[in-house]
Design an enzyme around this catalytic site. Sequence first.
Site, short mmCIF file in Angstrom:
data_model
loop_
_atom_site.label_atom_id
_atom_site.label_comp_id
_atom_site.label_asym_id
_atom_site.label_seq_id
_atom_site.Cartn_x
_atom_site.Cartn_y
_atom_site.Cartn_z
N SER A 107 -0.15 -20.96 28.45
CA SER A 107 -0.45 -20.51 27.12
C SER A 107 0.15 -19.14 26.78
O SER A 107 0.20 -18.77 25.61
CB SER A 107 -1.96 -20.44 26.91
OG SER A 107 -2.53 -19.59 27.86
N LYS B 49 -1.18 -9.96 25.60
CA LYS B 49 -1.40 -11.29 25.02
C LYS B 49 -2.48 -11.18 23.95
O LYS B 49 -3.39 -10.35 24.04
CB LYS B 49 -1.85 -12.22 26.15
CG LYS B 49 -2.00 -13.69 25.77
CD LYS B 49 -2.28 -14.50 27.05
CE LYS B 49 -2.54 -15.97 26.73
NZ LYS B 49 -2.76 -16.76 27.95
N SER C 240 -1.31 -20.46 33.15
CA SER C 240 -0.79 -19.92 31.90
C SER C 240 0.05 -18.66 32.00
O SER C 240 0.58 -18.21 30.99
CB SER C 240 -1.95 -19.65 30.93
OG SER C 240 -2.49 -20.88 30.51
#
Lengths: 485, 469, 96
Positions: free
Chosen positions: B148, B73, B172
């Site tokens: 997210s 990420k 997330s």
Amino acid sequence: MELTQEIRDKYQPVIGLEVHAQMLTKTKAYSNDINEYGAAPNTNVSAISLGHPGTLPRMNKQTINYAIKMGLAIGSEIAEYQSFDRKNYFYPDLPKGYQITQDITPICTGGEVVIKDAEGNEKGIRITRIHMEEDAGKSIHDIDPFNTLIDLNRAGVPLIEIVSEPDIATSQEAYDYLTEIRKLVRYLDICDGNMEEGSLRCDANISVMLKGAKEYGQRVEVKNMNSIRNVQRAIEHEIERHIIAIEKGEKIAQETRNYNALTNETTAMRSKEAANDYRFFPEPDLQPIRVTQDHIDKVKEGMPPLPNYLFKRYTNELKLSEYDAGILTDQKEIALYFEEVIKTTSNYKSAANWVMGDMKSYLNAQAIPVSEFQITPEQLGELVNLIDEGKVSHNLASQKIFPAMLENPGNPEKIAADNDWLQSNDGNEIEGFLDEVIAENPAEVERFKNGEKKLMGFLMGQLMKKSRGKADPKMATQLINKKLG
Amino acid sequence: MLNSFASVQEALDSGKSVSDILEHYLLEIEKNKHLNAFLEVFEESARASAKEVDEKRAAGNAGKLAGMVIGIKDNMAYKGHKVSSGSKILEGFESLYTATAVQRLIDEDAIIIGRLNCDEFAMGSSNENSAYGKVLNPNNEKTVPGGSSGGSSAAMAAGLCTATLGSDTGGSIRQPASFTGTVGFKPTYGRISRFGLLAYASSFDQIGTFTSNVEDATLLTSIMAGMDEYDSTLIQEPQKAYSIEAPKEKLKIAYIKDCFNSEGINPIVKAKSEAILEKLKAEGHEVAGVDFPYLDIMVPTYYVLTTAEASSNLSRYDGVHYGYRAQDAEGVEPTYKKSRAEGFGEEVKRRIMLGTFVLSQGYYDAYYTKAQKVRRLIQDKTKEIFKDYDFIISPTTPDVAFEFGANSADPITMYLQDIFTVQANLAGNPAISLPLSEDENGMPFGLHVMGASKDDENLLGFSAYLMNK
Amino acid sequence: MEITNDLIEHIAHLARLEFNGEENERIKADLENIISFVDQLQKVDTEGLEPLVYMTEEINVLREDTPAVTVTQEEALKNAPNKDSDYFKIPKVLKG
């Protein structure tokens, strides 16, 4: 308006000092980059002290030990359970945008720093708290006209903040308090106590009140004093400013003021800067700390004797004057050296004189620390004994043996013997020299016989020259008086 | 699709090289560029690594993850590579060090192929808050992949990596896993080092995995987890390799009635999740509904505490030492304000404002301290349930992936996306989303399983069992 | 609760953010909305509860005072928006 003593005497100044001391740890508070003054800019940094994204703090265990030492030295209570808090504000030399400090659980509370008041009596300045935190970097404003330059070497250096109660009553007491703090941190080897270099910094909180008043006057904070003397001067200036204002019926604004050493004045800082909501909250990236009694005891074992303790010992036990005790205890290295000297000799006064006089002058002239002094404390003690035993005169010891020991440190008696400097008690030999002196200086001899007794010094000097310093002065004096009386 | 370590190892066994496998993924990524899952593909360093790993394999000393190609990420530091946390304020920023969790994978010869799109500073539930554009859900490109960690979940679902890493602060990882039909795992707080994870909320954030199966999640977690001198908030216990065994005894499984009865839950999600519970009951496990009447207050508690921590964690993005600086700002204060106003997106600014507010003088006790007390209540009540039960089950999300813009009118409807997942972050428990179901259109949704604190190994064992039935 | 313009200005200043015109109206409305959402917490009975601060039970997680050099001066300055070979640079306030 003229500030007369009469007017001044109406008021009682109330002063509290906040001192920040940089710890002499090898690494920073929350990261293991090097903690060292004077390095090239932005070289003693790491991703952590640069506040880079994703970094987390790592607590330096040595900071805790140093803070405990300070607390023990002034009689504070050491908190068993402690944690850290974030103090949030924006400043270009504060890379994370917050400082990791201890707001709620300072490592030490209470204790006192002992100074002398105006009458010479001991006065304890109470300490509110000591807590651990980190320093910010340095902003340099005066190199580039359009930009502030930032060096983050100092960002993250561990600090302890020492906060006093408003017990300080005069600018002199403030001076003495700071001097004592500086002495203590140096004794403890936790800080080099250098205000000019910024390893010791001080902010002052000052107000005045009418003597006997029930309420404190308006308090003002003063910053930017870069020497102990300047703290004293700034406080004097502030006290005057307050008294004059109050006498004129003016209000003192609650504000933070900057001291300017060149003009010896304080000016108000912009109030928006000063009014800050730091939004303290517990630091989620550091776990709490528990300090056990065992740990405290271990730290205590490793501590040197403290200046006040030594001062009392020297005055009470060794019967030295306060003046002498003060000089001996001013620096730990000197005191510890002296401690060793008096293991060899019990003529404390003489030992003190040698340490404060010949030794200290030499060290100062050479600009070397005690640790580099060639003569061992034992050897110096032996020198004292040698004089006491009458084997050499003080003069000869000071002018010949001491320098010889600096060249080639060794046992003073051996050095004296090797150089034929041992005092002569041979009355015949001395008389022989005296006869030569009398023969060579008839005018002075006549004057001496006629009452100018102060020529004893001259005659002694001549005799000493003849004997190459070895004549026993007592015996010489007796002889001169006997012969020329 | 090479979307599991087993399939990669099969390929290697059949004679393919790690470089071949990498090229496969690079091609897939290129073919699926429109998903916008990857912000950057580290072609050069990945190819160099692949070569090295192949050499090590030939020498017989390759690491446990040789052949694994992992996307991280965009909020994890990787030395010499850019990281931006989905934000303009870090555009062009290059890390000076590598996150511990990532380094541990690299040390076992996994290859890091690129950085994955995400909501800005991990604040969001749809990846619509990224400064670098939205991410498409491979199952239905009109819908969000969740957030997210939207890029991480989409990439996994589209077979662009063997596994991906995400971060989970309120859900997330799990919520996007539900939306894309992948396994999303968040370990117990304090298991995996946060050093190198760009902080959003320090006492909530955890790194976790997106995989297609529980075995890969277990392997990766075992390697990443454990003490790290760079993160003081970790559980100070040595990490052992997890072994996932099917549960030996009958289990006691709780489900939170309030979740299943909540307003806004899709009836199909409810029905299919309940069906799984029925099956478990039929297999002899004890399955019981428990009350947990705190659903309403969990999200507000989460928002007070995470925004408070975030408002402080994001102060370092000030335009001074790194990152975006507004041009022609005169002086320090304007530099701060312009840089931050221009560099941060709206959602980030909203949360910074809220966080600053709840920490400010006069409001701290009523909001921040209060929320800390409510968090204590939630953790206590969660612990109570685990006294009597082994796992807590609920749907991961109230519905399947929604369309772009569906929840943008009111920030609060977006916040409520996390309603089932946020408990695990508030209490610190491990939790996982398992892609066990689909709606009538084939859109996936996950089953959420939460374990007791530090009981990650058993949670993974139970999860494997559920997946492999 | 009512969110005044003064409060927005104060919070924005503390957070070093700025909102202009319409943005200001929006953030005001947003905050009002979110704050009344989190105001639900007020109705929870937390009598006798200690705030939860740390997520593990660990204490005394400390490191030795041993130095290491991990970053060069060049690396330290690498990402700076404005710098010279030694320092970070930030524009000065022009006197006024």
